[in-house]
Design a protein around this motif. Structure first.
Motif, PDB file in Angstrom:
ATOM      1  N   THR A   1       0.891  -1.181   0.029  1.00 58.16           N
ATOM      2  CA  THR A   1      -0.046   0.139  -0.041  1.00 58.16           C
ATOM      3  C   THR A   1       0.792   1.319  -0.189  1.00 58.16           C
ATOM      4  O   THR A   1       2.126   1.318   0.548  1.00 58.16           O
ATOM      5  CB  THR A   1      -0.930   0.017   1.238  1.00 58.16           C
ATOM      6  N   ARG A   2       0.302   2.155  -0.377  1.00 57.99           N
ATOM      7  CA  ARG A   2       1.108   3.635  -0.547  1.00 57.99           C
ATOM      8  C   ARG A   2       0.048   4.653  -0.077  1.00 57.99           C
ATOM      9  O   ARG A   2      -0.975   4.620  -0.667  1.00 57.99           O
ATOM     10  CB  ARG A   2       1.611   3.920  -1.992  1.00 57.99           C
ATOM     11  N   THR A   3       0.587   5.587   0.572  1.00 58.59           N
ATOM     12  CA  THR A   3      -0.164   6.506   1.085  1.00 58.59           C
ATOM     13  C   THR A   3       0.189   8.183   0.431  1.00 58.59           C
ATOM     14  O   THR A   3       1.482   8.229   0.458  1.00 58.59           O
ATOM     15  CB  THR A   3       0.096   6.703   2.420  1.00 58.59           C
ATOM     16  N   TYR A   4      -0.518   8.523  -0.218  1.00 61.02           N
ATOM     17  CA  TYR A   4      -0.324  10.051  -0.759  1.00 61.02           C
ATOM     18  C   TYR A   4      -1.118  10.953  -0.034  1.00 61.02           C
ATOM     19  O   TYR A   4      -2.296  10.764   0.410  1.00 61.02           O
ATOM     20  CB  TYR A   4      -0.843  10.196  -2.249  1.00 61.02           C
ATOM     21  N   GLU A   5      -0.406  12.063   0.353  1.00 64.71           N
ATOM     22  CA  GLU A   5      -1.153  13.124   1.001  1.00 64.71           C
ATOM     23  C   GLU A   5      -1.173  14.524   0.079  1.00 64.71           C
ATOM     24  O   GLU A   5      -0.029  14.625  -0.837  1.00 64.71           O
ATOM     25  CB  GLU A   5      -0.383  13.679   2.290  1.00 64.71           C
ATOM     26  N   ILE A   6      -2.182  15.004  -0.082  1.00 67.47           N
ATOM     27  CA  ILE A   6      -2.489  16.197  -0.927  1.00 67.47           C
ATOM     28  C   ILE A   6      -2.912  17.349  -0.052  1.00 67.47           C
ATOM     29  O   ILE A   6      -4.008  17.212   0.717  1.00 67.47           O
ATOM     30  CB  ILE A   6      -3.520  15.948  -2.129  1.00 67.47           C
ATOM     31  N   GLU A   7      -2.198  18.549  -0.165  1.00 64.98           N
ATOM     32  CA  GLU A   7      -2.404  19.612   0.706  1.00 64.98           C
ATOM     33  C   GLU A   7      -2.678  20.961   0.085  1.00 64.98           C
ATOM     34  O   GLU A   7      -2.056  21.053  -0.949  1.00 64.98           O
ATOM     35  CB  GLU A   7      -1.461  19.754   1.779  1.00 64.98           C
ATOM     36  N   ALA A   8      -3.649  21.699   0.364  1.00 61.06           N
ATOM     37  CA  ALA A   8      -3.908  23.131   0.001  1.00 61.06           C
ATOM     38  C   ALA A   8      -2.610  23.941   0.456  1.00 61.06           C
ATOM     39  O   ALA A   8      -2.631  24.071   1.650  1.00 61.06           O
ATOM     40  CB  ALA A   8      -5.422  23.823   0.625  1.00 61.06           C
ATOM     41  N   THR A   9      -1.913  24.167  -0.310  1.00 65.93           N
ATOM     42  CA  THR A   9      -0.750  25.088  -0.124  1.00 65.93           C
ATOM     43  C   THR A   9      -0.794  26.435   0.162  1.00 65.93           C
ATOM     44  O   THR A   9       0.207  27.069   0.897  1.00 65.93           O
ATOM     45  CB  THR A   9       0.503  24.772  -1.207  1.00 65.93           C
ATOM     46  N   ARG A  10      -1.747  27.030  -0.347  1.00 68.25           N
ATOM     47  CA  ARG A  10      -1.675  28.705  -0.031  1.00 68.25           C
ATOM     48  C   ARG A  10      -3.261  29.080   0.563  1.00 68.25           C
ATOM     49  O   ARG A  10      -4.246  28.288   0.434  1.00 68.25           O
ATOM     50  CB  ARG A  10      -1.608  29.405  -1.264  1.00 68.25           C
ATOM     51  N   ALA A  11      -3.150  30.361   1.020  1.00 71.23           N
ATOM     52  CA  ALA A  11      -4.462  30.674   1.584  1.00 71.23           C
ATOM     53  C   ALA A  11      -5.318  31.002   0.664  1.00 71.23           C
ATOM     54  O   ALA A  11      -5.222  31.247  -0.459  1.00 71.23           O
ATOM     55  CB  ALA A  11      -4.022  32.021   2.375  1.00 71.23           C
ATOM     56  N   GLY A  12      -6.588  30.636   0.843  1.00 67.61           N
ATOM     57  CA  GLY A  12      -7.600  30.930  -0.132  1.00 67.61           C
ATOM     58  C   GLY A  12      -7.867  29.548  -1.158  1.00 67.61           C
ATOM     59  O   GLY A  12      -8.792  29.568  -1.955  1.00 67.61           O
ATOM     60  N   ARG A  13      -7.069  28.705  -1.095  1.00 70.58           N
ATOM     61  CA  ARG A  13      -6.957  27.487  -1.912  1.00 70.58           C
ATOM     62  C   ARG A  13      -7.755  26.513  -1.242  1.00 70.58           C
ATOM     63  O   ARG A  13      -7.756  26.157   0.230  1.00 70.58           O
ATOM     64  CB  ARG A  13      -5.812  27.009  -2.230  1.00 70.58           C
ATOM     65  N   ARG A  14      -8.502  25.723  -1.856  1.00 73.28           N
ATOM     66  CA  ARG A  14      -9.375  24.295  -1.252  1.00 73.28           C
ATOM     67  C   ARG A  14      -8.845  23.238  -2.228  1.00 73.28           C
ATOM     68  O   ARG A  14      -8.439  23.345  -3.047  1.00 73.28           O
ATOM     69  CB  ARG A  14     -10.620  24.760  -1.304  1.00 73.28           C
ATOM     70  N   LEU A  15      -9.483  22.066  -1.409  1.00 72.42           N
ATOM     71  CA  LEU A  15      -9.231  20.755  -2.124  1.00 72.42           C
ATOM     72  C   LEU A  15     -10.787  20.048  -2.607  1.00 72.42           C
ATOM     73  O   LEU A  15     -11.569  20.150  -1.849  1.00 72.42           O
ATOM     74  CB  LEU A  15      -8.494  19.732  -1.378  1.00 72.42           C
ATOM     75  N   ASP A  16     -10.783  20.034  -4.079  1.00 69.30           N
ATOM     76  CA  ASP A  16     -12.183  19.475  -4.415  1.00 69.30           C
ATOM     77  C   ASP A  16     -11.810  17.802  -4.807  1.00 69.30           C
ATOM     78  O   ASP A  16     -10.807  17.501  -5.402  1.00 69.30           O
ATOM     79  CB  ASP A  16     -12.764  20.060  -5.729  1.00 69.30           C
ATOM     80  N   ILE A  17     -12.676  16.871  -4.169  1.00 72.78           N
ATOM     81  CA  ILE A  17     -12.640  15.420  -4.601  1.00 72.78           C
ATOM     82  C   ILE A  17     -13.874  15.096  -5.690  1.00 72.78           C
ATOM     83  O   ILE A  17     -15.170  15.381  -5.337  1.00 72.78           O
ATOM     84  CB  ILE A  17     -12.662  14.692  -3.360  1.00 72.78           C
ATOM     85  N   THR A  18     -13.542  14.693  -6.670  1.00 74.34           N
ATOM     86  CA  THR A  18     -14.478  14.099  -7.581  1.00 74.34           C
ATOM     87  C   THR A  18     -14.279  12.608  -7.960  1.00 74.34           C
ATOM     88  O   THR A  18     -13.146  11.933  -7.868  1.00 74.34           O
ATOM     89  CB  THR A  18     -14.561  14.808  -9.048  1.00 74.34           C
ATOM     90  N   GLN A  19     -15.311  11.791  -8.000  1.00 73.62           N
ATOM     91  CA  GLN A  19     -15.177  10.294  -8.553  1.00 73.62           C
ATOM     92  C   GLN A  19     -16.120  10.151  -9.535  1.00 73.62           C
ATOM     93  O   GLN A  19     -17.286  10.647  -9.562  1.00 73.62           O
ATOM     94  CB  GLN A  19     -15.687   9.718  -7.389  1.00 73.62           C
ATOM     95  N   GLY A  20     -15.513   9.496 -10.389  1.00 70.35           N
ATOM     96  CA  GLY A  20     -16.573   9.245 -11.744  1.00 70.35           C
ATOM     97  C   GLY A  20     -15.615   8.457 -12.764  1.00 70.35           C
ATOM     98  O   GLY A  20     -14.401   8.723 -12.761  1.00 70.35           O
ATOM     99  N   ARG A  21     -16.326   7.516 -13.405  1.00 66.79           N
ATOM    100  CA  ARG A  21     -15.609   6.863 -14.627  1.00 66.79           C
ATOM    101  C   ARG A  21     -14.400   5.984 -14.234  1.00 66.79           C
ATOM    102  O   ARG A  21     -13.380   6.187 -15.108  1.00 66.79           O
ATOM    103  CB  ARG A  21     -15.369   7.727 -15.982  1.00 66.79           C
ATOM    104  N   GLY A  22     -14.387   5.520 -13.215  1.00 74.62           N
ATOM    105  CA  GLY A  22     -13.263   4.675 -12.705  1.00 74.62           C
ATOM    106  C   GLY A  22     -12.110   5.588 -11.975  1.00 74.62           C
ATOM    107  O   GLY A  22     -11.115   4.917 -11.980  1.00 74.62           O
ATOM    108  N   LEU A  23     -12.261   6.759 -12.076  1.00 74.29           N
ATOM    109  CA  LEU A  23     -11.106   7.551 -11.416  1.00 74.29           C
ATOM    110  C   LEU A  23     -11.515   8.330 -10.180  1.00 74.29           C
ATOM    111  O   LEU A  23     -12.901   8.855 -10.043  1.00 74.29           O
ATOM    112  CB  LEU A  23     -10.842   8.664 -12.362  1.00 74.29           C
ATOM    113  N   VAL A  24     -10.555   8.702  -9.181  1.00 73.34           N
ATOM    114  CA  VAL A  24     -10.814   9.651  -8.033  1.00 73.34           C
ATOM    115  C   VAL A  24      -9.827  10.783  -8.230  1.00 73.34           C
ATOM    116  O   VAL A  24      -8.574  10.661  -8.637  1.00 73.34           O
ATOM    117  CB  VAL A  24     -10.404   8.946  -6.882  1.00 73.34           C
ATOM    118  N   GLU A  25     -10.260  11.796  -8.361  1.00 71.82           N
ATOM    119  CA  GLU A  25      -9.487  13.139  -8.487  1.00 71.82           C
ATOM    120  C   GLU A  25      -9.454  13.889  -7.360  1.00 71.82           C
ATOM    121  O   GLU A  25     -10.530  14.166  -6.852  1.00 71.82           O
ATOM    122  CB  GLU A  25      -9.944  13.848  -9.751  1.00 71.82           C
ATOM    123  N   VAL A  26      -8.276  14.509  -6.930  1.00 73.68           N
ATOM    124  CA  VAL A  26      -8.152  15.525  -5.755  1.00 73.68           C
ATOM    125  C   VAL A  26      -7.649  16.656  -6.530  1.00 73.68           C
ATOM    126  O   VAL A  26      -6.414  16.716  -6.965  1.00 73.68           O
ATOM    127  CB  VAL A  26      -7.324  15.114  -4.588  1.00 73.68           C
TER     128      VAL A  26
END
Length: 85
Positions: free
Chosen positions: A16-41
């Motif tokens: 298993t591998r663990t990936y961490e995605i972080e909002a790096t600057r003020a005012g930015r956010r993370l959106d998560i979408t799922q569909g067609r066999g993909l997960v996008e952050v």
């Protein structure tokens, strides 16, 4: 908001591998979408422009954990105002 973080645990063929995605600057956010066999952050600016995207195959994702930023002001955000005498 800055400090938002998403952990994605992915099956890597017996490991298993663990990936961490972080909002790096003020005012930015993370959106998560799922569909067609993909997960996008996606890290997105206030205006909605995507800055960077991480894509994972949905059938390989074991866990997706969202960690929202703390609402408490940090020492850097606390401003002391002084009156001139």
């Amino acid at each position: 908001m800055k400090g938002d973080r998403v952990e994605v645990v992915v099956d890597a063929g017996g490991d298993t591998r663990t990936y961490e995605i972080e909002a790096t600057r003020a005012g930015r956010r993370l959106d998560i979408t799922q569909g067609r066999g993909l997960v996008e952050v996606t890290e997105v600016t206030r205006g909605g422009t995507p800055v960077r995207t991480a894509r994972f195959m949905a059938n390989r994702v074991i866990a997706l954990v969202e960690h929202p930023a703390t609402q408490e002001p940090t020492a850097e955000e606390i401003v002391t105002l002084r009156r001139a005498a």
